[in-house]
Design a protein around this motif. Structure first.
Motif, PDB file in Angstrom:
ATOM      1  N   VAL A 129      59.019  -7.288  11.832  1.00 28.24           N
ATOM      2  CA  VAL A 129      58.246  -7.375  12.487  1.00 28.24           C
ATOM      3  C   VAL A 129      56.817  -6.605  12.441  1.00 28.24           C
ATOM      4  CG1 VAL A 129      57.225  -7.645  15.162  1.00 28.24           C
ATOM      5  CG2 VAL A 129      59.961  -7.872  14.726  1.00 28.24           C
ATOM      6  N   PHE A 130      55.533  -7.214  13.389  1.00 29.49           N
ATOM      7  CA  PHE A 130      54.291  -7.020  12.432  1.00 29.49           C
ATOM      8  C   PHE A 130      53.380  -7.354  13.505  1.00 29.49           C
ATOM      9  CE2 PHE A 130      54.682  -9.847   9.370  1.00 29.49           C
ATOM     10  CZ  PHE A 130      53.414 -10.591   8.799  1.00 29.49           C
ATOM     11  N   ILE A 131      52.465  -6.357  14.224  1.00 29.45           N
ATOM     12  CA  ILE A 131      51.602  -7.221  14.698  1.00 29.45           C
ATOM     13  C   ILE A 131      49.649  -7.199  14.306  1.00 29.45           C
ATOM     14  CG2 ILE A 131      50.548  -6.481  17.279  1.00 29.45           C
ATOM     15  CD1 ILE A 131      53.277  -5.214  18.175  1.00 29.45           C
ATOM     16  N   THR A 132      49.154  -8.305  14.844  1.00 28.18           N
ATOM     17  CA  THR A 132      48.217  -8.558  13.938  1.00 28.18           C
ATOM     18  C   THR A 132      47.497  -9.164  14.562  1.00 28.18           C
ATOM     19  OG1 THR A 132      46.743  -8.437  11.881  1.00 28.18           O
ATOM     20  CG2 THR A 132      48.577  -9.729  12.335  1.00 28.18           C
ATOM     21  N   LYS A 133      45.787  -9.363  14.538  1.00 26.33           N
ATOM     22  CA  LYS A 133      45.223 -10.169  15.610  1.00 26.33           C
ATOM     23  C   LYS A 133      45.193 -11.613  15.000  1.00 26.33           C
ATOM     24  CE  LYS A 133      41.534  -7.257  17.931  1.00 26.33           C
ATOM     25  NZ  LYS A 133      40.792  -7.081  18.126  1.00 26.33           N
ATOM     26  N   SER A 134      45.217 -12.481  15.780  1.00 32.27           N
ATOM     27  CA  SER A 134      45.230 -14.294  15.312  1.00 32.27           C
ATOM     28  C   SER A 134      44.933 -15.601  16.596  1.00 32.27           C
ATOM     29  CB  SER A 134      46.619 -14.212  14.573  1.00 32.27           C
ATOM     30  OG  SER A 134      47.067 -16.300  14.356  1.00 32.27           O
ATOM     31  N   THR A 135      44.836 -16.179  16.020  1.00 28.79           N
ATOM     32  CA  THR A 135      45.381 -17.550  16.521  1.00 28.79           C
ATOM     33  C   THR A 135      45.630 -18.382  16.750  1.00 28.79           C
ATOM     34  OG1 THR A 135      43.275 -18.366  14.922  1.00 28.79           O
ATOM     35  CG2 THR A 135      41.903 -17.423  16.801  1.00 28.79           C
ATOM     36  N   ALA A 136      47.010 -18.100  15.988  1.00 28.22           N
ATOM     37  CA  ALA A 136      48.153 -18.948  16.205  1.00 28.22           C
ATOM     38  C   ALA A 136      49.166 -19.091  17.515  1.00 28.22           C
ATOM     39  CB  ALA A 136      48.787 -17.675  15.204  1.00 28.22           C
ATOM     40  N   GLU A 137      49.179 -20.375  17.309  1.00 21.44           N
ATOM     41  CA  GLU A 137      49.389 -21.025  18.688  1.00 21.44           C
ATOM     42  C   GLU A 137      50.708 -20.603  18.666  1.00 21.44           C
ATOM     43  OE1 GLU A 137      47.443 -22.808  21.161  1.00 21.44           O
ATOM     44  OE2 GLU A 137      45.492 -21.950  20.183  1.00 21.44           O
ATOM     45  N   THR A 138      51.445 -20.555  19.788  1.00 21.45           N
ATOM     46  CA  THR A 138      53.053 -20.091  20.034  1.00 21.45           C
ATOM     47  C   THR A 138      53.598 -20.637  21.377  1.00 21.45           C
ATOM     48  OG1 THR A 138      54.531 -18.199  19.701  1.00 21.45           O
ATOM     49  CG2 THR A 138      52.416 -17.402  20.276  1.00 21.45           C
ATOM     50  N   ARG A 139      54.886 -20.380  21.602  1.00 17.84           N
ATOM     51  CA  ARG A 139      55.744 -20.747  22.869  1.00 17.84           C
ATOM     52  C   ARG A 139      56.186 -19.507  23.177  1.00 17.84           C
ATOM     53  NH1 ARG A 139      56.899 -27.453  22.821  1.00 17.84           N
ATOM     54  NH2 ARG A 139      54.642 -28.140  22.288  1.00 17.84           N
ATOM     55  N   GLU A 140      56.517 -18.624  21.846  1.00 18.92           N
ATOM     56  CA  GLU A 140      57.528 -18.008  22.242  1.00 18.92           C
ATOM     57  C   GLU A 140      56.981 -16.432  22.411  1.00 18.92           C
ATOM     58  OE1 GLU A 140      61.117 -18.223  19.890  1.00 18.92           O
ATOM     59  OE2 GLU A 140      60.130 -19.344  19.419  1.00 18.92           O
ATOM     60  N   THR A 141      57.177 -15.827  22.765  1.00 18.88           N
ATOM     61  CA  THR A 141      56.648 -14.538  22.949  1.00 18.88           C
ATOM     62  C   THR A 141      57.660 -13.604  22.672  1.00 18.88           C
ATOM     63  OG1 THR A 141      57.746 -14.579  25.074  1.00 18.88           O
ATOM     64  CG2 THR A 141      54.967 -15.015  24.926  1.00 18.88           C
ATOM     65  N   MET A 142      57.291 -11.877  22.540  1.00 25.37           N
ATOM     66  CA  MET A 142      58.102 -11.503  22.070  1.00 25.37           C
ATOM     67  C   MET A 142      57.656  -9.519  22.721  1.00 25.37           C
ATOM     68  SD  MET A 142      59.420  -9.839  18.342  1.00 25.37           S
ATOM     69  CE  MET A 142      60.603  -8.564  18.369  1.00 25.37           C
ATOM     70  N   GLU A 143      58.769  -8.705  23.383  1.00 26.58           N
ATOM     71  CA  GLU A 143      58.312  -7.555  23.771  1.00 26.58           C
ATOM     72  C   GLU A 143      58.387  -6.447  22.063  1.00 26.58           C
ATOM     73  OE1 GLU A 143      59.626  -4.557  26.976  1.00 26.58           O
ATOM     74  OE2 GLU A 143      59.829  -6.690  27.437  1.00 26.58           O
ATOM     75  N   VAL A 144      57.901  -5.902  22.540  1.00 32.48           N
ATOM     76  CA  VAL A 144      57.921  -4.479  21.554  1.00 32.48           C
ATOM     77  C   VAL A 144      56.736  -3.808  22.306  1.00 32.48           C
ATOM     78  CG1 VAL A 144      56.338  -4.382  19.623  1.00 32.48           C
ATOM     79  CG2 VAL A 144      56.594  -6.013  19.071  1.00 32.48           C
ATOM     80  N   ASP A 145      58.113  -2.569  22.310  1.00 40.77           N
ATOM     81  CA  ASP A 145      57.275  -1.349  22.837  1.00 40.77           C
ATOM     82  C   ASP A 145      57.154  -0.820  24.102  1.00 40.77           C
ATOM     83  OD1 ASP A 145      58.268   0.072  20.378  1.00 40.77           O
ATOM     84  OD2 ASP A 145      56.639  -0.372  19.892  1.00 40.77           O
ATOM     85  N   GLY A 146      57.340  -2.234  24.860  1.00 44.41           N
ATOM     86  CA  GLY A 146      56.924  -2.818  26.072  1.00 44.41           C
ATOM     87  C   GLY A 146      55.964  -3.057  26.967  1.00 44.41           C
ATOM     88  N   VAL A 147      55.485  -4.300  25.644  1.00 47.07           N
ATOM     89  CA  VAL A 147      54.310  -4.902  25.857  1.00 47.07           C
ATOM     90  C   VAL A 147      54.728  -6.399  25.309  1.00 47.07           C
ATOM     91  CG1 VAL A 147      51.835  -5.286  24.843  1.00 47.07           C
ATOM     92  CG2 VAL A 147      52.490  -3.091  24.970  1.00 47.07           C
TER      93      VAL A 147
END
Length: 95
Positions: free
Chosen positions: A23-41
């Motif tokens: 898993v990596f986190i970056t800025k994006s405008t990609a549309e998505t319906r799912e969410t994921m919790e990473v380090d409490g966020v």
């Protein structure tokens, strides 16, 4: 710089490589319906089949990923064009 050319929904998004669960986190405008919790966020989630951590060019390893039987479907579809198989099938039909 020109005004009002950038999208309004530019935010942090979690991208998950499904082949190795990276898993990596970056800025994006990609549309998505799912969410994921990473380090409490909580982040919007985009699922990937391949990323920099699993692509053979970046890893240096030649790894074959069969997604949903695509390789088998390809082989079955084009088996009739195989010279060896074609001769066997032709000889069976003649008998």
């Amino acid at each position: 710089m020109r005004k009002d050319i950038h999208p309004d929904n530019y935010r942090l998004v979690a991208f998950k490589d499904m082949s190795n669960d990276d898993v990596f986190i970056t800025k994006s405008t990609a549309e998505t319906r799912e969410t994921m919790e990473v380090d409490g966020v909580e982040y919007p989630l985009v699922k990937l089949e391949i990323s920099r951590t699993s692509h053979p060019f970046y890893t240096g390893k030649s790894k074959l990923i069969d997604t949903a039987g695509r390789i088998d479907k390809f082989k079955n579809k084009y088996k009739k064009f195989d010279k060896k198989e074609g001769k066997k099938e032709a000889s069976k039909e003649e008998k």
